[in-house]
Design an enzyme around this catalytic site. Sequence first.
Site, PDB file in Angstrom:
ATOM      1  NE  ARG A   1      10.818   1.142   5.304  1.00  0.00           N
ATOM      2  CZ  ARG A   1      10.637  -0.123   4.881  1.00  0.00           C
ATOM      3  NH1 ARG A   1      10.982  -0.469   3.658  1.00  0.00           N
ATOM      4  NH2 ARG A   1      10.110  -1.029   5.691  1.00  0.00           N
TER       5      ARG A   1
ATOM      6  CG  HIS B   1       3.323   0.596  -5.237  1.00  0.00           C
ATOM      7  ND1 HIS B   1       3.371   1.655  -4.365  1.00  0.00           N
ATOM      8  CD2 HIS B   1       3.959  -0.424  -4.612  1.00  0.00           C
ATOM      9  CE1 HIS B   1       3.983   1.295  -3.255  1.00  0.00           C
ATOM     10  NE2 HIS B   1       4.366   0.033  -3.374  1.00  0.00           N
TER      11      HIS B   1
ATOM     12  CG  ASP C   1      12.036  -3.687  -3.135  1.00  0.00           C
ATOM     13  OD1 ASP C   1      12.542  -3.307  -2.075  1.00  0.00           O
ATOM     14  OD2 ASP C   1      11.073  -3.101  -3.670  1.00  0.00           O
TER      15      ASP C   1
ATOM     16  N   GLY D   1       0.817  -1.212   0.000  1.00  0.00           N
ATOM     17  CA  GLY D   1       0.000   0.000   0.000  1.00  0.00           C
ATOM     18  C   GLY D   1       0.847   1.258   0.000  1.00  0.00           C
TER      19      GLY D   1
ATOM     20  CD  GLN E   1      10.225  -7.945  -2.540  1.00  0.00           C
ATOM     21  OE1 GLN E   1      10.119  -7.785  -1.331  1.00  0.00           O
ATOM     22  NE2 GLN E   1       9.562  -7.198  -3.392  1.00  0.00           N
TER      23      GLN E   1
ATOM     24  CB  VAL F   1       9.159   4.301 -11.194  1.00  0.00           C
ATOM     25  CG1 VAL F   1       8.630   5.681 -11.562  1.00  0.00           C
ATOM     26  CG2 VAL F   1       8.553   3.239 -12.099  1.00  0.00           C
TER      27      VAL F   1
ATOM     28  N   GLY G   1       9.054  -5.155  -8.653  1.00  0.00           N
ATOM     29  CA  GLY G   1       9.916  -4.053  -9.091  1.00  0.00           C
ATOM     30  C   GLY G   1      11.400  -4.394  -8.934  1.00  0.00           C
ATOM     31  CD  GLN G   2      16.336  -5.071 -11.033  1.00  0.00           C
ATOM     32  OE1 GLN G   2      15.670  -6.075 -11.267  1.00  0.00           O
ATOM     33  NE2 GLN G   2      17.566  -5.117 -10.549  1.00  0.00           N
TER      34      GLN G   2
ATOM     35  CD  GLU H   1       3.268   7.546 -11.430  1.00  0.00           C
ATOM     36  OE1 GLU H   1       3.598   6.718 -12.300  1.00  0.00           O
ATOM     37  OE2 GLU H   1       2.137   8.031 -11.371  1.00  0.00           O
TER      38      GLU H   1
HETATM   39  P1  AMP Z   1       6.201  -2.429  -1.488  1.00  0.00           P
HETATM   40  O1  AMP Z   1       4.817  -1.864  -1.364  1.00  0.00           O
HETATM   41  O2  AMP Z   1       7.274  -1.483  -1.102  1.00  0.00           O
HETATM   42  O3  AMP Z   1       6.311  -3.807  -0.871  1.00  0.00           O
HETATM   43  O4  AMP Z   1       6.425  -2.656  -3.040  1.00  0.00           O
HETATM   44  C1  AMP Z   1       5.538  -3.431  -3.812  1.00  0.00           C
HETATM   45  C2  AMP Z   1       6.163  -3.693  -5.157  1.00  0.00           C
HETATM   46  O5  AMP Z   1       6.422  -2.464  -5.816  1.00  0.00           O
HETATM   47  C3  AMP Z   1       7.507  -4.434  -5.063  1.00  0.00           C
HETATM   48  O6  AMP Z   1       7.589  -5.397  -6.099  1.00  0.00           O
HETATM   49  C4  AMP Z   1       8.508  -3.327  -5.260  1.00  0.00           C
HETATM   50  O7  AMP Z   1       9.727  -3.765  -5.814  1.00  0.00           O
HETATM   51  C5  AMP Z   1       7.764  -2.445  -6.243  1.00  0.00           C
HETATM   52  N1  AMP Z   1       8.297  -1.079  -6.212  1.00  0.00           N
HETATM   53  C6  AMP Z   1       8.462  -0.291  -5.124  1.00  0.00           C
HETATM   54  N2  AMP Z   1       9.048   0.873  -5.474  1.00  0.00           N
HETATM   55  C7  AMP Z   1       9.261   0.810  -6.814  1.00  0.00           C
HETATM   56  C8  AMP Z   1       9.836   1.686  -7.777  1.00  0.00           C
HETATM   57  N3  AMP Z   1      10.320   2.884  -7.434  1.00  0.00           N
HETATM   58  N4  AMP Z   1       9.913   1.281  -9.051  1.00  0.00           N
HETATM   59  C9  AMP Z   1       9.426   0.061  -9.421  1.00  0.00           C
HETATM   60  N5  AMP Z   1       8.863  -0.802  -8.570  1.00  0.00           N
HETATM   61  C10 AMP Z   1       8.779  -0.449  -7.289  1.00  0.00           C
END
Ligand code: AMP
Length: 293
Positions: A188, A38, A151, A32, A154, A177, A148-149, A36
């Site tokens: 964060r 996500h 992480d 959540g 992960q 992004v 997303g790359q 951008e």
């Molecule tokens: P999170 O909500 O932080 O667990 O992220 C959910 C998904 O969004 C994960 O697969 C992340 O790698 C991806 N994500 C988070 N930030 C970015 C970003 N800046 N660019 C691309 N993907 C992202």
Amino acid sequence: MEIINRRQRMSSVSRKIRREQDRTIGLVPTMGALHEGHLSLVREARRMCDVVVVSVFVNPAQFGPTEDYEHYPRDLTKDTAILTDYNVDYIFAPSSEEMYPKDFSTYVNVGGISKPLEGERRPGHFRGVATVVSILLNTVRPDFAFFGQKDAQQAVIIKRMVRDLAFDTEIVVLPTVREDSGLAISSRNLYLSADEQDSASVIHRGLTKAKEIFKKGERHAGKLEEIVRTTIESEPRVRVDYVSVVDADTLEKLDKLDERSILIAVAAYVGKTRLIDNTLLNKAKKDASVAKA
Ligand code: AMP
């Protein structure tokens, strides 16, 4: 769009879509506080799949005891409004009790590649990630799941887990992004003041410099690490936690660099906020910035 809170309801909805309607399902797992980064995943899921499910779940199992689980930003109302605009079909937003019933006792541990980098600094983190992603994949049974790359470790771990445990889902990893400043977008970043966000863009500048000297022929991992570190440390507000040059698939630390695909992974503190970022070498397309909508 329907918001689903129960695992059982999510399973039965997905089962119907697959069996009776023969449509493909794309899952975008998130915690959540959508941004951008996500939304680039949601857009691609929308493009590739008939039905899009976005999960919104702040997963307690992937936070360490001194980490920011309690303070992690949560705003399901806002996230729902955004996802409605993106024409998402289902939001899966279970409670912790729904995901981890009282006698929950089965965890997924992806050996080896969960150990270095983030795994070393955040013990148990990837066990939590692999476990929650397993539950999500088994609940939704998507044809594709989008990560997303940003992480990087992960993504490598999830791909390995899906291969090893024969999940019937294809993992799609999409580029990081960034803000115009180069700062990787992250939930964060909300913890940072405007000045701190400015300072934090030095992380990407460090990675870009390393990429440049690599392009010019530098093949010593140590030199790349050094240029990332010294660039970041030129900004007094930012403190390097680690910089590591590793094989992008095995995450093994490298010394001399060759043709294989290489990951430079960074973690750094801006004040109390810990940020991660990375870049890929010898795999040009994957680290391209995605234009904002
Ligand atoms: P999170 O909500 O932080 O667990 O992220 C959910 C998904 O969004 C994960 O697969 C992340 O790698 C991806 N994500 C988070 N930030 C970015 C970003 N800046 N660019 C691309 N993907 C992202």
